[in-house]
Design an enzyme around this catalytic site. Structure first.
Site, PDB file in Angstrom:
ATOM      1  N   LYS A  72       0.925  -1.860  14.554  1.00 42.64           N
ATOM      2  CA  LYS A  72       0.792  -1.683  16.057  1.00 42.64           C
ATOM      3  C   LYS A  72      -0.090  -2.395  16.737  1.00 42.64           C
ATOM      4  O   LYS A  72      -0.191  -2.884  17.806  1.00 42.64           O
ATOM      5  CB  LYS A  72       0.346  -0.086  16.285  1.00 42.64           C
ATOM      6  CG  LYS A  72      -0.616   0.338  15.315  1.00 42.64           C
ATOM      7  CD  LYS A  72      -1.116   1.727  15.503  1.00 42.64           C
ATOM      8  CE  LYS A  72      -2.128   2.171  14.144  1.00 42.64           C
ATOM      9  NZ  LYS A  72      -1.527   2.218  12.917  1.00 42.64           N
ATOM     10  N   ILE A  97       9.656   8.867  14.160  1.00 43.14           N
ATOM     11  CA  ILE A  97      10.153   9.565  15.388  1.00 43.14           C
ATOM     12  C   ILE A  97      11.180   8.531  15.890  1.00 43.14           C
ATOM     13  O   ILE A  97      10.243   7.352  16.488  1.00 43.14           O
ATOM     14  CB  ILE A  97       9.123  10.052  16.477  1.00 43.14           C
ATOM     15  CG1 ILE A  97       8.415  11.334  15.622  1.00 43.14           C
ATOM     16  CG2 ILE A  97      10.022  10.538  17.576  1.00 43.14           C
ATOM     17  CD1 ILE A  97       7.439  11.534  16.462  1.00 43.14           C
ATOM     18  N   VAL A 121       2.538   2.713   2.369  1.00 46.54           N
ATOM     19  CA  VAL A 121       3.830   2.291   3.084  1.00 46.54           C
ATOM     20  C   VAL A 121       4.659   1.521   2.501  1.00 46.54           C
ATOM     21  O   VAL A 121       5.947   1.650   1.971  1.00 46.54           O
ATOM     22  CB  VAL A 121       3.482   2.111   4.620  1.00 46.54           C
ATOM     23  CG1 VAL A 121       4.910   1.671   5.262  1.00 46.54           C
ATOM     24  CG2 VAL A 121       2.896   3.047   5.575  1.00 46.54           C
ATOM     25  N   GLY A 123      -6.503  14.383   3.856  1.00 52.92           N
ATOM     26  CA  GLY A 123      -5.591  13.030   3.913  1.00 52.92           C
ATOM     27  C   GLY A 123      -5.326  12.457   5.445  1.00 52.92           C
ATOM     28  O   GLY A 123      -4.721  11.605   5.516  1.00 52.92           O
ATOM     29  N   ARG A 161      -4.190  -8.838  -4.550  1.00 51.42           N
ATOM     30  CA  ARG A 161      -4.552  -8.937  -6.011  1.00 51.42           C
ATOM     31  C   ARG A 161      -3.371  -8.360  -6.828  1.00 51.42           C
ATOM     32  O   ARG A 161      -2.593  -7.507  -6.602  1.00 51.42           O
ATOM     33  CB  ARG A 161      -5.829  -8.211  -6.478  1.00 51.42           C
ATOM     34  CG  ARG A 161      -6.780  -8.863  -5.554  1.00 51.42           C
ATOM     35  CD  ARG A 161      -8.193  -7.924  -5.962  1.00 51.42           C
ATOM     36  NE  ARG A 161      -7.906  -6.460  -5.667  1.00 51.42           N
ATOM     37  CZ  ARG A 161      -8.409  -6.007  -4.514  1.00 51.42           C
ATOM     38  NH1 ARG A 161      -8.715  -6.604  -3.684  1.00 51.42           N
ATOM     39  NH2 ARG A 161      -8.137  -4.657  -4.418  1.00 51.42           N
ATOM     40  N   GLY A 184       0.891  -1.217   0.075  1.00 48.12           N
ATOM     41  CA  GLY A 184       0.018   0.031   0.000  1.00 48.12           C
ATOM     42  C   GLY A 184       0.793   1.298  -0.033  1.00 48.12           C
ATOM     43  O   GLY A 184       2.073   1.329  -0.611  1.00 48.12           O
ATOM     44  N   LYS A 218      -0.791   2.137  20.835  1.00 50.37           N
ATOM     45  CA  LYS A 218       0.617   2.470  20.737  1.00 50.37           C
ATOM     46  C   LYS A 218       0.854   2.850  22.480  1.00 50.37           C
ATOM     47  O   LYS A 218       2.036   2.473  22.767  1.00 50.37           O
ATOM     48  CB  LYS A 218       0.620   4.065  20.144  1.00 50.37           C
ATOM     49  CG  LYS A 218       0.560   3.790  18.733  1.00 50.37           C
ATOM     50  CD  LYS A 218       0.274   5.046  17.784  1.00 50.37           C
ATOM     51  CE  LYS A 218       0.053   4.885  16.338  1.00 50.37           C
ATOM     52  NZ  LYS A 218      -0.109   6.211  16.005  1.00 50.37           N
TER      53      LYS A 218
END
Length: 432
Positions: A108, A139, A16, A190, A48, A14, A208
């Site tokens: 996460k 970070i 990332v 976004g 796919r 995707g 997190k």
């Protein structure tokens, strides 16, 4: 001399995943020099194969829908998992670890839910499990907690770990936007998903917080241990009231040791913090985490907490580390659970509170309200009254520290008073 090659399987492509592949390709020479071996993409698992992924720059023959087969291949050395969710990610990671392949993940939800079991598997098979990108994007946070502060005694971790909610609350504070308006703008930019539930209801931040608490306090903490409250009930009136007392509203993840050191408290909720606090100045969709330790004192980590490029930066940092370890025949620090502290219930958590009441404007009301607070052992710090209509007033009460259990009982008692028309809001006050 020919440089060694380490072959990487990428699970997920995707926003990332495609950014990880792009940076691996474009920075290949630099990464090779830092590692002492070349990284080569062995395959990319997707749902796919028919989609047009030309923009990713990945050779079409590398795509496969057989994620399990890709993980099991003998010519794959390292795994990067960016599928997200619990399954099939959990099974694929366990399969990789059992086959002696180090794993880098940004998952996460999985690490918060099953980090102990995955670390145990990694330790058993002598491989690395790294997940810097799971908490705060680019970070550097988890590695400093696991390594740089390993010789210290951490007492508290306080942070803004969700950029979507921080953007919404910042818009409400800076421009007077309402919640719905700020959310709509976050979606248009976004920063928020079409379904923003995971962010605005605090699920993302809670996952997190569980990871941060597990690392900071050397104890297994899961997402189900985290008290969670989102920001959907935060109103413009709450934000204005915070301004009036020199504070700002933030969604905070708070992980802290109990005074006796035998238990930890882990919670996510909106809170008012003084504008003088370092976290108060974190604007827009940025994240920041404030760590308090006995020797180091107060340390803050700040930066972009989400997005394809920042998250890929953290993943590649982990990938370089696990690749170096693979070349050197070593592993980095694994899970640390030796303290095995219990997680105490939210009712035992002590903090200050800001309470807004709609009351009758007549003699004796303030005395009746004060009596309810006294009955439950909650001490009042300040009271402010504002009258807008005849016979109607708003009382704003800020308490000294009290247990959540005592505060809940106090609010219930206030609601039973004939002179209290409505308990309009209850919000915690931190950092004062």
């Amino acid at each position: 001399m020919r440089m060694n090659t380490l072959r990487v399987a990428l699970l997920g492509c995707g926003v990332v995943g495609s950014e990880v592949a792009r940076q691996m390709t474009e920075r290949s020479d630099d990464l090779s020099a830092r590692i002492g071996a070349r990284l080569e993409l062995a395959g990319v698992a997707v749902r796919r194969t028919g989609r047009d992924r030309a923009a990713s720059g990945i050779s079409p023959e590398l795509f496969t829908t057989d994620a399990a087969g890709l993980v099991e291949r003998d010519d794959v050395d390292l795994i990067v998992e960016v599928i997200g969710g619990i399954e099939p990610a959990r099974g694929l990671i366990l399969s990789a670890l059992e086959r002696g392949k180090s794993v880098v993940t940004a998952n996460k939800a999985l690490m918060a839910d099953d980090g102990y079991a995955l670390h145990t598997a990694a330790d058993k098979h002598g491989v690395d499990l790294y997940y810097e990108a799971a908490v705060a994007g680019a970070i550097p946070l988890l590695r400093p907690l696991r390594e740089s502060l390993a010789g210290d005694h951490i007492t508290r971790v306080l942070g803004i770990v969700n950029g979507t909610t921080n953007y919404i609350l910042d818009q409400m504070d800076s421009y007077g936007s309402g919640f719905a308006e700020a959310l709509e703008e976050a979606q248009s930019l976004g920063y928020a998903e079409a379904d923003p539930t995971a962010d605005i209801e605090g699920f993302d931040a809670a996952a997190k917080a569980a990871i941060l608490a597990s690392i900071a306090f050397h104890s297994p903490v899961t997402m189900s241990d985290v008290h969670r409250q989102g920001i959907t009930d935060v109103t413009s009136a709450d934000v204005a009231s915070a301004k009036a007392m020199g504070a700002v509203v933030k969604l905070l993840a708070i992980c802290e040791l109990a005074p006796d050191g035998d238990a930890v408290g882990v919670r996510v909720h909106p809170a008012m913090i003084p504008r003088t606090h370092p976290l108060a100045g974190v604007r827009g969709a940025y994240n920041a985490v404030f760590v308090e330790a006995e020797a180091a004192g107060q340390v803050m980590f700040y930066g972009p907490g989400a997005g394809g490029a920042p998250t890929a930066s953290a993943i590649l940092g982990d990938l370089v580390t696990v690749a170096r370890n693979r070349i050197g025949g070593v592993t980095g620090p694994g899970g640390s659970w030796y303290a095995d502290r219990r997680v105490h219930p939210m009712g035992q958590t002590s903090t200050r509170y800001h309470i807004s009441l709609d009351v009758d404007d007549r003699p004796g009301v303030l005395a009746a309200v004060a009596t309810v607070f006294a009955e439950h052992g909650v001490s009042i710090e300040t009271v402010r009254q504002r009258t807008e209509r005849p016979d109607d007033a708003e009382l704003v009460v800020v308490t000294h520290k009290a247990s959540d259990e005592a505060l809940t009982a106090t609010v219930a008692g206030l609601g039973r008073l004939d002179t209290v028309r409505d308990v309009m809001s209850v919000m915690r006050v931190e950092g004062g």
